[in-house]
Motif scaffolding. Structure first.
Motif, PDB file in Angstrom:
ATOM      1  N   SER A 110       0.817  -0.936  -0.006  1.00 33.68           N
ATOM      2  CA  SER A 110       0.070   0.099  -0.370  1.00 33.68           C
ATOM      3  C   SER A 110       1.139   0.973   0.208  1.00 33.68           C
ATOM      4  CB  SER A 110      -1.434  -0.114   0.891  1.00 33.68           C
ATOM      5  OG  SER A 110      -2.153  -0.963   0.955  1.00 33.68           O
ATOM      6  N   HIS A 161      -1.074   5.871   8.836  1.00 28.44           N
ATOM      7  CA  HIS A 161      -1.152   4.153   7.884  1.00 28.44           C
ATOM      8  C   HIS A 161      -0.805   4.456   6.775  1.00 28.44           C
ATOM      9  CE1 HIS A 161      -1.770  -0.257   6.976  1.00 28.44           C
ATOM     10  NE2 HIS A 161      -1.532  -0.421   7.671  1.00 28.44           N
ATOM     11  N   THR A 163      -1.833   4.063   3.116  1.00 31.31           N
ATOM     12  CA  THR A 163      -1.958   4.794   2.531  1.00 31.31           C
ATOM     13  C   THR A 163      -2.416   6.658   2.509  1.00 31.31           C
ATOM     14  OG1 THR A 163      -3.640   2.762   1.679  1.00 31.31           O
ATOM     15  CG2 THR A 163      -4.357   4.961   0.711  1.00 31.31           C
ATOM     16  N   GLU A 277      -9.919   6.731   2.303  1.00 36.46           N
ATOM     17  CA  GLU A 277      -9.908   5.515   1.994  1.00 36.46           C
ATOM     18  C   GLU A 277     -10.273   4.440   3.198  1.00 36.46           C
ATOM     19  OE1 GLU A 277      -6.808   3.827   4.837  1.00 36.46           O
ATOM     20  OE2 GLU A 277      -6.450   2.596   2.478  1.00 36.46           O
TER      21      GLU A 277
HETATM   22 MG    MG Z   1      -4.247   1.280   2.995  1.00 38.82          MG
END
Ligand code: MG
Ligand code: ZN
Length: 388
Positions: A110, A161, A163, A277
């Motif tokens: 990712s 995180h 993303t 997301e």
């Molecule tokens: Mg992600």
């Protein structure tokens, strides 16, 4: 004449066969099959019909980018089946595919997948907002800020995180959560909503980033209600210490967070960039958990619905829905008309297959075709009318 008659006969037979098939489906032939043992949603949801974008302009004032982490085509179809054939996914007319390979691996993670989308470069797995040589690369969020737009990030994971991080941070490793949190303070992002409070308040280096955020004018919310009640211009909502829970426990978060972010960002007359997301589609697929997967898909699709409803009303907003990679090598092995999904996985990890791209609004036609994930960045820059 004879030839014409044969043609007519063929046409009649063909139409006949087609209408029988269509009739069978409408009459619920498949529904009359023995119900498939699989997973279904606790509650199906209503889907509003969004009118087709008919505007003439090719440039968008606002972009809302929604990323379903790990969401391949079968995941989308599981979502469609689970809500009995009706989702926001099906309202897009401009659809393409993104190829997700990273600089050093055929199967991306990712971090590299996010950086390709956010900054238009193929980097190594694990890298956040830096190229394959480790040099920081400018992201679409930073370019939007430079051009006077407002920006926001929403995730159902920690906001530090991979993303969301790949849109705002520049770090050699996705695991450098505390360093990623510090990068938030180097930008002028207006709103971020997710988990990850501990990377701001309980850091290894003892720094108190919460008071730094307050000094920069952010209202800090440590719970969803405070975030939703907020009426100002700058919001840092860190509503979990680490990650939000899965859909069955966290309940309603992504939809109100999307709405609140749009409300805050839309105050800027110059427009905005927002990334939303559905983080845990990926985790459900890693866990080979079909039940959580369809729950996360429904949650994500309803957030897409909020973006589309705003875009339909606004007329100047481009909505893009895509994924960073596929997770689980997932297949919808069977299902039925009553929302039952029987899924099967071929992997506990990511796969290399291409992922779908859906677009609505000004510039949406540009997102058709099959292309590298890095093109998504250039297409967004182009849609905003910025110089490359
Ligand atoms: Mg992600
Ligand atoms: Zn993953």
């Amino acid at each position: 004449m004879k030839i014409f008659r044969i043609q007519l006969m063929i046409a009649v037979l063909f139409l006949g066969a087609f209408s029988i098939q269509a009739q069978d489906f409408k009459d619920g032939k498949y529904a009359k099959e023995k119900a498939v043992e699989g997973y279904s949603l606790d509650h199906s949801y209503d889907v509003k019909k969004i009118s087709e974008y008919k505007g003439k302009q090719t440039h968008a004032k606002n972009i809302i980018l929604l990323i379903g982490d790990g969401m391949g085509s079968s995941h989308v179809f599981a979502g469609i089946t689970a809500n009995k054939g009706n989702t926001y996914f099906q309202q897009f007319l401009n659809i393409g595919y993104s190829k997700t390979q990273s600089a050093n691996k055929y199967t991306t993670d990712s971090a590299a997948g996010g950086t390709a989308i956010s900054a238009g470069v193929k980097t190594n797995n694990g890298s956040i907002g830096v190229d394959a040589e480790g040099k920081a690369v400018k992201t679409i969020l930073e370019i939007a800020e430079e051009n006077g737009k407002s920006t926001g990030l929403v995730a159902t994971s920690s906001i530090t995180h991979a993303t969301p991080a790949s849109f705002i941070a520049h770090q050699a490793s996705r695991k450098m959560y505390d360093e990623i949190a510090e990068d938030f303070l180097k930008t002028d992002i207006e709103v971020f909503i997710g988990g990850g409070m501990m990377n701001f308040s309980k850091r290894k280096d003892g720094k108190d980033l919460i008071s730094e955020l307050e000094k920069k004018g952010y209202k800090i919310a440590d719970n969803l209600k405070d975030a939703m009640d907020f009426k100002g211009d700058k919001l840092a909502a860190l509503i979990y210490d680490k990650h939000p829970e899965g859909i069955d426990k966290r309940g309603e978060m992504l939809v109100p967070a999307t709405d609140k972010s749009i409300e805050i960002l839309n105050k800027n007359k110059k427009g905005f960039f927002l990334m939303v997301e559905g983080s845990q589609i990926d985790w459900a697929a890693h866990g080979n958990n079909t039940e959580q997967l369809i729950g996360e898909l429904a949650d994500f699709d309803r957030a897409i619905g909020e973006a589309l409803k705003f875009a339909e009303k606004d007329g100047n907003t481009l909505v893009i829905v895509t994924a960073d990679h596929e997770t689980g090598g997932f297949a919808v092995k069977n299902g039925d008309n009553n929302g039952s999904v029987k899924g099967e996985f071929t992997s506990k990890g990511h796969t290399a297959t291409m992922v779908p791209v859906f677009a609505y609004g000004p510039g949406a036609e540009d997102f058709r075709g099959i292309y590298e994930n890095t093109e998504l960045f250039y297409k967004m820059v182009e849609a905003f009318g910025f110089k490359k």
